[in-house]
Scaffold this active site. Structure first.
Site, PDB file in Angstrom:
ATOM      1  N   SER A 261       0.931  -1.057   0.019  1.00  0.00           N
ATOM      2  CA  SER A 261      -0.114   0.132   0.088  1.00  0.00           C
ATOM      3  C   SER A 261       0.934   1.299   0.059  1.00  0.00           C
ATOM      4  O   SER A 261       2.043   1.159   0.009  1.00  0.00           O
ATOM      5  CB  SER A 261      -1.011  -0.043   1.361  1.00  0.00           C
ATOM      6  OG  SER A 261      -0.109   0.119   2.381  1.00  0.00           O
ATOM      7  N   LYS A 262       0.281   2.544   0.107  1.00  0.00           N
ATOM      8  CA  LYS A 262       0.965   3.551  -0.134  1.00  0.00           C
ATOM      9  C   LYS A 262       1.932   3.705   0.953  1.00  0.00           C
ATOM     10  O   LYS A 262       2.947   4.662   0.735  1.00  0.00           O
ATOM     11  CB  LYS A 262      -0.055   4.815   0.109  1.00  0.00           C
ATOM     12  CG  LYS A 262      -1.059   5.254  -1.130  1.00  0.00           C
ATOM     13  CD  LYS A 262      -0.301   6.641  -1.563  1.00  0.00           C
ATOM     14  CE  LYS A 262      -0.350   6.312  -2.949  1.00  0.00           C
ATOM     15  NZ  LYS A 262       0.669   5.949  -3.899  1.00  0.00           N
TER      16      LYS A 262
END
Ligand code: GLU
Length: 490
Positions: A261-262
């Site tokens: 994820s980010k």
């Protein structure tokens, strides 16, 4: 394996950027198609009208093209007009097709109009929760004759079209080409919606109708869609279509083994592009997120990947995204690029940083020869090349302190006059070493009082790459202009 000609598809939802997971799905589909001399189709799943945008679609198409993943059929990359015999390829343009297929299921009693309101469904959910059992919709409309339901619709009542899940429990078996045999008991799902009361068909329904009508033979997609597969198989059977083969690709984890994820840094292709990764390096890296070459090779050209790609070498275990490996791979590709090509790739980065350089190909090749091995990404070139830019020379605040030393003026003056006396427009590394020695004698200074003012007069900074590397790359006139600027501050 089916004997039909291979047709695979990548089916992105245009709700944001193309992520590495999507890029991997697209790549595996494309490699599989090319390896089997089949067709690679791009289908746009844009039925979520609130979240889908044309801008996101265009960005995703651009990223696919950047990665070299051209599609044989699908929206045209510029005009978005359908290319191929099975279009349109955007689900938002296929509503009549879904409607016609839903009609078939309604007519054969395999689907029904359901007039349950949201409140009624919520009440069913609450009751199931209170009784501690999983919720599955119980619709009183399941067995109503179609003619009666149609009357209600004519009167203006809103209805969804629901799929009638067979009452008797059966096990649906799936031979996933990556995960092996998977069994889904039919009672895992209750009657599910095919078409919302707004008239908008849902993903599972569109996906089956499109895969069937587009004659897709193999569905290679993310593992998260495994849970949709039971519903999709049921729809295939009800419509009398031959289901494709399925291959569900494992999830991609960050180095901490959490879903990528980010938090892990860049996740979308455009971020990697902006960070200075080469598409061929990123593609090679992504190919190895869950697949390995039979020869155990790490650096593979697209042609080699096509030759070697097969689903039996796609792993079911999660793949781990190793940033350091990606950097290494990028550096490897970058160093192999011919100088002219590498320069072309660097140009947008130089432009962004307002740097300009000589157009002389020999000069460029020489400068790249010096810095190439220090670059892991294209972006790294900005700071390496900045001192050589023909525009925007500035003397930093720290450098001004150096010029304020008592002896700095005479050092820079001697430097300037010796450089000016040299023949030719560039000096060699040996010239530079000699001149530095001569300045030392003439100005009667040594150590940092000698080196630092010269450095400032060359690059405007008291620290940076070795001068004997930089100076031969700077034109004599540039050196003189810079020395003059330095003198103004002495
Ligand atoms: N539109 C889906 C997604 O973006 C793909 C579904 C599929 O491949 O069946 O995840």
């Amino acid at each position: 394996m089916t004997s039909r000609p291979v047709r695979v598809r990548f089916a992105p939802s245009p709700t944001g950027y193309l992520h590495v997971g999507g890029a991997r799905t697209a790549l595996y589909n494309q490699l599989f198609a090319r390896h089997n001399e089949g067709q690679f189709i791009l289908r746009v799943e844009d039925t979520d009208e609130e979240r889908s945008t044309e801008e996101a679609l265009r960005l995703q198409l651009k990223d696919l093209e950047w990665l070299g993943l051209q599609w044989d059929e699908g929206p045209h990359p510029e005009t978005l007009e359908p290319m191929g015999d099975f279009g349109p390829y955007r689900q938002s343009q296929r509503k009549a097709i879904y409607r016609a297929q839903a009609e078939k299921l309604l007519q054969t009693g395999q689907a029904y109009y359901c007039f349950l309101t949201d409140e009624e469904i919520e009440a069913q959910k609450a009751q199931a929760k209170a009784q501690g059992r999983p919720h599955q919709v119980q619709s009183p409309w399941r067995d109503k004759p179609l003619s009666e339901s149609l009357k209600l619709i004519e009167e203006g009542q809103k209805a969804t079209v629901r799929f009638k899940v067979p009452e008797t429990k059966v096990d649906y078996k799936l031979k996933d080409l990556v995960r092996g045999e998977i069994s889904f008991p039919s009672d895992m799902v209750g009657d599910f919606v095919l078409i919302r009361s707004s008239g908008m068909p849902v993903y599972n329904f569109c996906c089956v109708v499109d895969d069937a009508l587009m004659e897709i033979t193999h569905v290679l997609r993310a593992e998260e869609h495994l849970s949709n597969t039971l519903r999709q198989i049921m729809i295939y059977q009800a419509l009398g279509f031959e289901p494709p083969e399925f291959a569900h690709l494992s999830i991609i984890l960050g180095e901490d083994r959490q879903k990528m994820s980010k938090r892990h840094g860049a996740t979308s292709c455009n971020e990697f592009r902006e960070q200075g990764y080469l598409p061929e390096a990123l593609t090679n890296f992504i190919a190895l997120l869950g697949w390995s070459s039979p020869e155990g090779k790490e650096i593979l050209s697209h042609r080699q990947m096509v030759e070697q790609f097969s689903l039996d070498r796609v792993h079911s275990a999660p793949a781990v995204f190793d940033q350091a490996k990606l950097k290494w791979m990028n550096a490897t590709y970058l160093r192999k690029l011919p100088e002219v090509e590498l320069w072309k790739r660097l140009e947008p980065f130089f432009a962004e940083a307002n740097l300009s350089f000589s157009a002389d190909p020999e000069w460029r090749a020489k400068a790249l020869g010096v810095f190439k091995t220090s670059m892991e990404t294209l972006r790294d070139a900005i700071e390496l090349f900045r001192p050589l830019s023909t525009s925007g020379f500035e003397i930093s605040v720290e450098a001004k302190d150096v010029l304020a030393w008592d002896t700095s003026r005479s050092v820079v003056e001697e430097w300037k006059s010796l450089v000016g006396a040299l023949p030719g427009s560039f000096m060699s590394e040996e010239d530079f070493v000699q001149i530095q020695e001569e300045v030392k004698t003439r100005a009667q200074v040594k150590g940092k009082h000698l080196f630092m003012p010269i450095r400032v007069a060359v690059i405007g900074q008291p620290s940076g790459a070795e001068l004997k590397v930089l100076v031969p790359l700077l034109e004599k006139q540039t050196l003189l202009d810079r020395a003059e600027k330095a003198l103004e501050l002495c």
